[in-house]
Design a protein around this motif. Structure first.
Motif, PDB file in Angstrom:
ATOM      1  N   ASN A 144      -3.717  -9.381   3.947  1.00  0.00           N
ATOM      2  CA  ASN A 144      -2.116  -9.409   3.923  1.00  0.00           C
ATOM      3  C   ASN A 144      -1.345  -9.279   4.886  1.00  0.00           C
ATOM      4  O   ASN A 144      -0.081  -9.220   4.817  1.00  0.00           O
ATOM      5  N   GLY A 145      -1.977  -9.119   6.098  1.00  0.00           N
ATOM      6  CA  GLY A 145      -1.138  -9.168   7.394  1.00  0.00           C
ATOM      7  C   GLY A 145      -0.543  -7.836   7.638  1.00  0.00           C
ATOM      8  O   GLY A 145       0.352  -7.740   8.632  1.00  0.00           O
ATOM      9  N   PHE A 146      -1.139  -6.771   6.987  1.00  0.00           N
ATOM     10  CA  PHE A 146      -0.558  -5.671   7.543  1.00  0.00           C
ATOM     11  C   PHE A 146      -1.562  -5.046   8.592  1.00  0.00           C
ATOM     12  O   PHE A 146      -2.353  -3.857   8.344  1.00  0.00           O
ATOM     13  N   SER A 147      -1.407  -5.391   9.963  1.00  0.00           N
ATOM     14  CA  SER A 147      -2.240  -4.772  10.993  1.00  0.00           C
ATOM     15  C   SER A 147      -2.082  -3.567  11.313  1.00  0.00           C
ATOM     16  O   SER A 147      -2.976  -2.744  11.430  1.00  0.00           O
ATOM     17  N   ASN A 148      -0.935  -2.786  11.115  1.00  0.00           N
ATOM     18  CA  ASN A 148      -0.574  -1.552  11.585  1.00  0.00           C
ATOM     19  C   ASN A 148      -1.305  -0.497  10.623  1.00  0.00           C
ATOM     20  O   ASN A 148      -1.901   0.471  10.929  1.00  0.00           O
ATOM     21  N   GLU A 149      -1.200  -0.969   9.158  1.00  0.00           N
ATOM     22  CA  GLU A 149      -1.850   0.087   8.219  1.00  0.00           C
ATOM     23  C   GLU A 149      -3.407  -0.279   8.440  1.00  0.00           C
ATOM     24  O   GLU A 149      -3.872   0.870   7.988  1.00  0.00           O
ATOM     25  N   CYS A 150      -3.988  -1.370   8.805  1.00  0.00           N
ATOM     26  CA  CYS A 150      -5.289  -1.223   9.097  1.00  0.00           C
ATOM     27  C   CYS A 150      -5.722  -0.377  10.098  1.00  0.00           C
ATOM     28  O   CYS A 150      -6.601   0.430   9.862  1.00  0.00           O
ATOM     29  N   PHE A 151      -5.059  -0.430  11.387  1.00  0.00           N
ATOM     30  CA  PHE A 151      -5.307   0.855  12.235  1.00  0.00           C
ATOM     31  C   PHE A 151      -5.193   1.913  11.826  1.00  0.00           C
ATOM     32  O   PHE A 151      -5.839   3.360  12.237  1.00  0.00           O
TER      33      PHE A 151
END
Length: 236
Positions: free
Chosen positions: A45-52
């Motif tokens: 869903n495009g939440f890159s920062n929360e992935c990391f």
RNA sequence: CUACCACAACCUG
């Protein structure tokens, strides 16, 4: 735990990240798959920062939980989307340390990451080092050439994968090759490619049909576009 | 139970 994991993944695919997160946070017990699923939901869903962020949390909070192949291949496309290779390099390093860098899926994800970050030679080196390339490996490298607009190279690889390695292109291969055909409005190449996929029984799914409609339209052949359009079983 | 490649149109930059 299994149902929780399945729910996290499912909500992620539906685009309901808040629910995925809610389930995840309320799970009494989590295993590696839980974390992977959560990272994946964010990624989809495009939440890159929360992935990391989740990844970091996993490393800090959960003792003895070691990233596996799935973790890495979930994280790598996120790195690719970030534009810079910094994160990608970190994940690459981890893959090496954990001894996963020879896994086919990891290699595939790595070369795709490098190419999307503009490091084409790195990407190609990895491609060359893969000994048992599969269709995804070829699709990735073809996609890389195709994004560069390298028409010759794209077709060369397309031929090579079949001649040298006897690997059957699939619908994704076609979708990767197609853009270089119509960049110069090359009606002929689009037609050839279209014939090719029909002849080889490449499953003409919805995606592929849509891509050909768009390609023909861009080449100015409304007639061919219509023809494909009316032949489709499902139209969206 | 999770995970690698592809994914329309339009508008803006």
């Amino acid at each position: 735990v299994f149902v929780g994991n399945a729910l996290v993944a499912m909500y992620g695919k539906q685009g309901i990240v808040v629910d995925a997160l809610r389930v995840f946070e309320n799970m009494p017990e989590r295993n590696l798959v839980s974390w992977n699923s959560m990272i994946c939901s964010f990624s989809e869903n495009g939440f890159s920062n929360e992935c990391f962020g989740v990844f970091r949390r996993m490393l800090l909070e959960e003792e003895g939980l070691v990233p596996d192949v799935a973790t890495l291949v979930t994280l790598l496309p996120v790195c690719a989307g970030e534009g810079g290779i910094d994160m990608g390099a970190v994940v690459h390093g981890m893959a090496v340390k954990l001894g996963h860098c020879d896994e086919l899926m990891v290699s595939n994800a790595l070369m795709d990451t490098y190419s999307k970050c503009g490091l084409w030679s790195e990407s190609e080196i990895i491609f060359c080092m893969i000994k048992n390339k599969n269709v995804v490996s070829w699709n990735s490298i073809i996609g890389s050439y195709s994004r560069e607009g390298n028409k010759r190279g794209t077709f060369e690889l397309f031929m090579r994968m079949q001649m040298e390695e006897k690997i059957r292109p699939n619908e994704i291969t076609i979708l990767n090759v197609l853009p270089v055909c119509f960049e110069n409005s090359e009606m002929m190449s689009v037609k050839e490619l279209h014939c090719y996929s029909l002849r080889n029984g490449i499953q003409s799914d919805e995606m592929l049909a849509n891509a050909f409609v768009a390609a023909y339209a861009k080449c100015g052949s409304t007639r061919s576009a219509e023809h494909v359009f009316y032949g489709m079983e499902v139209r969206t």
